[in-house]
Design an enzyme around this catalytic site. Structure first.
Site, short mmCIF file in Angstrom:
data_model
loop_
_atom_site.label_atom_id
_atom_site.label_comp_id
_atom_site.label_asym_id
_atom_site.label_seq_id
_atom_site.Cartn_x
_atom_site.Cartn_y
_atom_site.Cartn_z
N ASP A 32 1.08 -0.90 -0.55
CA ASP A 32 -0.13 0.49 -0.51
C ASP A 32 0.97 1.22 -0.20
OD1 ASP A 32 -2.64 -1.32 0.46
OD2 ASP A 32 -2.96 -0.59 2.53
N LYS A 89 -8.00 1.57 -5.09
CA LYS A 89 -8.77 1.25 -4.23
C LYS A 89 -10.27 1.65 -4.66
CE LYS A 89 -6.91 -1.18 -0.29
NZ LYS A 89 -7.11 -2.71 -0.11
N ARG A 173 -6.78 -20.45 6.53
CA ARG A 173 -7.12 -21.93 7.44
C ARG A 173 -8.67 -21.78 6.47
NH1 ARG A 173 -4.01 -24.56 10.36
NH2 ARG A 173 -2.18 -23.48 11.45
N GLY A 243 -0.23 -3.82 4.64
CA GLY A 243 -0.82 -2.14 4.07
C GLY A 243 -0.06 -1.95 5.01
#
EC number: 4.3.3.6
Length: 302
Positions: A32, A89, A173, A243
């Protein structure tokens, strides 16, 4: 066709072409950035691409209010500054922001829960765009719905801006566990799973047959150290978004280089030991467990 034309064809166009461009980022780190100076640091540190936004997620959390698409003129400046892909974004469901980013030359659009959600019911129809999209997911059903809408890359949502990798691990997961279950199911059982979870049947079968998502799957949300990045690669991610963890660190250049090195050596503990010595102090974090439900970004856009 020239080499430049070939690259342009890879960047924009059909679903297959868009997925191909996203796959070119595999094994890399996407950072970012808020301006051209940070973009230059990210490129020098070894980032395969940069993601432009007005403020990094940690600052968005502190500031509050409505988080929107950044000024597209800044994105154009970054495109001029660096030679790596530049992403931008857009708010979930905000088709106009995505159109502006595409017109400004964004190599990929992130329909992001980090920004304030524009549409509580619908995501952008990403099939209508020539630029590829990346979207976040907490589980396999979310991931397959986004792919069905046209996403060329999936990333874990994690909990952006916290510096706490816990939720990114949980989401990865979840995805891996569901894929493993699907692989062991009969055809009819997969159909039933698709109905129960609101997932596209065609993509459920494709994922089960492949043993992985049909598109590249990156980690994002709370990755703040080289060790965090290595952990997510060990969990089967194809690459890493970072980020606030780079430019919230004491030494962004050193942290960026160390995260890239950790991704490249994620399965070598001796190398990771040396890499972990170099980056300096990381960002100040916030534990996911300390967040109230309304403070959590991951629930936006299911």
């Amino acid at each position: 066709m020239t080499e430049e034309t070939d690259l342009e064809d890879l960047r924009r166009g059909t679903d297959l072409v868009k997925r191909g461009f996203a796959k070119m980022q595999k094994g890399g780190v996407i950072m970012d950035v808020v301006n051209r100076e940070q973009a230059r640091i990210a490129e020098d540190a070894g980032a395969v691409a940069v993601m432009h936004l007005e403020s990094v997620p940690a600052d968005i959390r502190k500031r509050g209010g409505v988080a929107r698409m950044a000024d597209p003129s800044k994105l154009e400046e970054i495109i001029e500054e660096v030679s790596i892909p530049v992403m931008g974004k857009a708010r979930i469901g905000h088709t106009a922001e995505a159109q502006i980013l595409e017109a400004a030359g964004a190599d990929m659009v992130d329909e992001s829960e980090v920004l304030t959600q524009a549409d509580d019911r619908y995501h952008i129809d990403k099939r209508e765009f020539t630029a590829p999209f990346v979207c976040g997911a907490r589980n396999l059903a979310e991931a397959l719905r986004r792919i069905d809408e046209g996403a060329a890359m999936i990333r874990t949502k994690g909990e952006a801006g916290t510096g706490d990798v816990n939720q990114a691990v949980t989401h990865q997961r979840n995805i891996q566990r569901s894929i493993g279950k699907l692989e062991g199911m009969a055809y009819e059982e997969r159909d039933e799973w698709a109905r129960e979870h609101g997932a596209p049947r065609r993509l459920v079968h494709e994922t089960a047959d492949r043993g992985r998502l049909p598109v590249v799957n990156f980690a994002a949300g709370g990755i703040a150290t080289p060790a965090d990045a290595a952990l997510m690669m060990q969990h089967g991610c194809d690459g890493i978004f970072v980020g606030s963890g780079i430019f919230g660190a004491e030494n962004p250049q050193a942290m960026g280089e160390s995260v890239v090195a950790a991704v490249n050596n994620y399965d070598d503990p001796e190398q990771l030991k040396e890499i972990a010595k170099n980056p300096g102090k990381g960002m100040k974090g916030q534990a996911n467990a300390d967040l109230d439900e309304e403070e959590q970004l991951q629930g936006r856009g299911v």
